[in-house]
Design an enzyme around this catalytic site. Structure first.
Site, PDB file in Angstrom:
ATOM      1  CD  GLU A  56      37.690  32.526  41.541  1.00 38.22           C
ATOM      2  OE1 GLU A  56      37.673  31.567  41.520  1.00 38.22           O
ATOM      3  OE2 GLU A  56      36.937  33.510  41.740  1.00 38.22           O
TER       4      GLU A  56
HETATM    5  C1  NGO Z   1      34.902  31.390  44.739  1.00 43.31           C
HETATM    6  C2  NGO Z   1      34.876  32.376  43.898  1.00 43.31           C
HETATM    7  C3  NGO Z   1      33.412  32.877  43.684  1.00 43.31           C
HETATM    8  C4  NGO Z   1      32.420  31.700  43.635  1.00 43.31           C
HETATM    9  C5  NGO Z   1      32.722  30.727  44.827  1.00 43.31           C
HETATM   10  C6  NGO Z   1      31.622  29.700  44.634  1.00 43.31           C
HETATM   11  C7  NGO Z   1      35.671  32.935  45.981  1.00 43.31           C
HETATM   12  C8  NGO Z   1      36.226  33.601  47.053  1.00 43.31           C
HETATM   13  N1  NGO Z   1      35.726  33.325  44.712  1.00 43.31           N
HETATM   14  O1  NGO Z   1      35.246  31.877  46.104  1.00 43.31           O
HETATM   15  O2  NGO Z   1      33.355  33.736  42.838  1.00 43.31           O
HETATM   16  O3  NGO Z   1      31.201  32.180  43.568  1.00 43.31           O
HETATM   17  O4  NGO Z   1      34.043  30.142  44.854  1.00 43.31           O
HETATM   18  O5  NGO Z   1      31.890  28.613  45.608  1.00 43.31           O
END
Ligand code: NGO
Length: 529
Positions: free
Chosen positions: A333
């Site tokens: 992200e």
């Molecule tokens: C995503 C995000 C995290 C969140 C999570 C919550 C990943 C790899 N990045 O997973 O920042 O905490 O979802 O389910």
């Protein structure tokens, strides 16, 4: 009159039974029938029942060979058995019979073992101490749940007769704990480690930094922890691990044969670091600390040299605390980092990990840059992930990048079970116990070469989770299913049979004081409370 005498005799014998029961402090022991050898999670590779059971008695010794590590496994077992049996159970190198732990050449690999049980004793044989430790977890599950209690119980302590031969399907059977969104103390982490060990999980991935908190002391950048660690989601006090704390977690994990995989999430998810040092920001201005739950708004500055000095220092200090082979650099992200900057950043950061002797792990977005040779990508997509994104991951796997599978709509332990679940998130949908268990890591991403899948991992993100009760409620009963996907063969996969074995675990969770979700999909028996 005769009638009267008979009644008296009957009363007398009832009284005797009651007295006997009160001497042992419990109801008379039920007719002894030991747990069948195949009622274990994860399902063992091969089970051959037969012969007489072994009974642990006051005279039982735990026999080990000379090595320190074998003795440690023996002491670990003794500590579980002594309080509930009330027996001394000395760990010794002498004698015959009893419970024997032995290292020997054999087809066991790094983690497999054989357990032979019969009238004369139980022998666990393995090539490595980790195999003995996993064999001990099997033995634990073969004993009644009351063996986990911390006061003397009546027994009897029977282990069914026969042989189990067992090796894992995958070498990576992980659990991740997000200690950034909410901080978890060393004691809370240890508690989770003990629960993971029961199901033969062998990696503890710690998500040590994110927008909401930096949780590990770095001597060369002290404000990361003291300031960046001073809060958490919701504005609580946060916290961080001193190096001594962190070493203690690593030591404890290793005593349970788990390897700690530390993660510093970069270049996104870095608000706590950016808030701690203004120089890390492209515009030189430190943002405020953040206690919300949005993602994707922060980025290290890929164009500044100080960014790489920072990364070098952090990785050097973290690598020095890490006896394990892997270092996770996040990479998910990075919505506020341009693609060009992301690629540049990963091209500079991955060699730093190698320089300090570690192997890179990253979230699967790393496959959008150039994964280093030997790197592992952790896949966290879901059914709805775009074909293009999946294809990138498959292609990387075909080019040699290993995969750890953490599909969010299967094994994210922070997903709600149903819409009624009071904790957790639901962005990947609701994940009931069956959905979590019922998939095959080996066939999950079509086109991925067999050997590319290194295993599975169950992440526990903590936006909504604040303490051990919360973590346990989300982990149980899904975690044992993920452990089984990582350990047991695809051929043994069978929801109908699995759910019966799972139901049989509940009594042990109750005795251990573990919170768990009473899923209506599982036929919890009397112990399912
Ligand atoms: C995503 C995000 C995290 C969140 C999570 C919550 C990943 C790899 N990045 O997973 O920042 O905490 O979802 O389910």
């Amino acid at each position: 009159m005769r009638q009267h005498r008979r009644t008296l005799r009957l009363l007398g014998s009832l009284l005797l039974v009651a007295m006997a029961a009160s001497v042992t402090g419990a109801a008379p022991a039920p007719a002894a029938s030991p747990t069948p050898l195949d009622r274990v999670i994860p399902a063992p590779a091969s089970v051959t029942p037969g012969g007489s059971p072994y009974r642990i008695t006051r005279g039982t010794h735990i026999r080990v060979d000379g090595s320190r590590e074998t003795r440690d496994v023996g002491e670990y077992l003794a500590k579980i058995l002594r309080p509930s049996t009330g027996y001394r159970l000395p760990v010794t190198a002498q004698g015959a019979g009893g419970i024997r732990l032995r290292l020997a050449e054999g087809p066991f690999g790094a983690e497999g073992y054989r357990l032979d049980s019969g009238r004369g004793g139980v022998t666990i044989t393995a090539a490595k101490p980790a195999g003995l430790f996993h064999g001990v977890q099997t033995l634990r599950q073969l004993l009644p749940a009351a063996v986990e209690k911390d006061s003397v119980q009546p027994g009897p302590w029977l282990v069914a007769g026969g042989t189990i031969t067992d090796t894992p399907r995958y070498g990576w059977r992980g659990a991740m704990l997000d200690v950034s969104r909410h901080f978890f103390t060393v004691e809370q982490v240890k508690r989770y480690i003990d629960q993971l060990a029961l199901y033969k999980i062998n990696k503890l991935h710690l998500h040590l930094s994110d927008d909401q908190g930096w949780r590990i002391a770095i001597d060369s950048w002290p404000r990361l922890a003291t300031y960046g660690g001073s809060t958490e989601v919701g504005g609580g006090p946060g916290g961080f691990y001193t190096k001594a704390d962190y070493r203690e977690i690593v030591r404890y994990a290793s005593s349970r044969h788990l390897e700690v995989v530390p993660e510093i999430d970069m270049p996104g998810h870095t608000n706590a670091a950016l808030a701690s040092y203004a120089d890390l920001n492209c515009d030189g201005v430190a943002p405020p600390l953040y206690t919300g739950t949005e993602v994707g708004f922060s980025s290290l500055c890929a164009g500044k040299d100080i960014t790489y000095d920072f990364v070098d220092d952090v990785i050097r200090e973290l690598a020095a605390l890490t006896p394990g082979r892997y270092l996770h650099i996040g990479g998910d992200e990075a919505h506020s980092t341009s693609h060009e900057d992301y690629v540049k950043f990963m091209d500079r950061v991955q060699p730093i990990v190698a320089k300090y002797g570690k192997t890179v792990v990253g979230w699967h977005q790393l496959t959008g840059a150039t994964p280093a040779k030997g790197a592992l990508a952790q896949y966290w997509g879901l059914d709805g992930t775009s074909a293009e994104e999946k294809a990138r991951v498959v292609k990387a796997a075909q080019n040699g990048t290993g995969l750890i599978l953490s599909p969010a709509d299967r094994v994210y332990l922070d997903m709600k079970y149903t819409k009624e679940t009071p904790l957790g998130l639901s962005w990947a949908g609701y994940v009931e116990v069956k959905r979590s268990y019922d998939w095959d890591p080996g066939a999950y991403l079509p086109g991925v070469p067999g050997g590319a899948v290194r295993g599975v991992e169950a992440p526990m993100w903590s936006e909504t989770l604040e303490n051990s009760e919360h973590v346990e409620f989300m982990a149980f009963p899904r975690l044992p299913g993920v452990a089984e996907l990582g350990w047991s063969s695809a051929a043994s996969h069978d929801w109908e049979r699995y759910k019966g074995r799972l139901a049989a675990q509940a009594e042990r969770w109750n005795v251990l004081g573990i919170e768990w979700y009473r899923s209506p999909q599982v036929p919890w028996g009397a112990g399912g409370g």
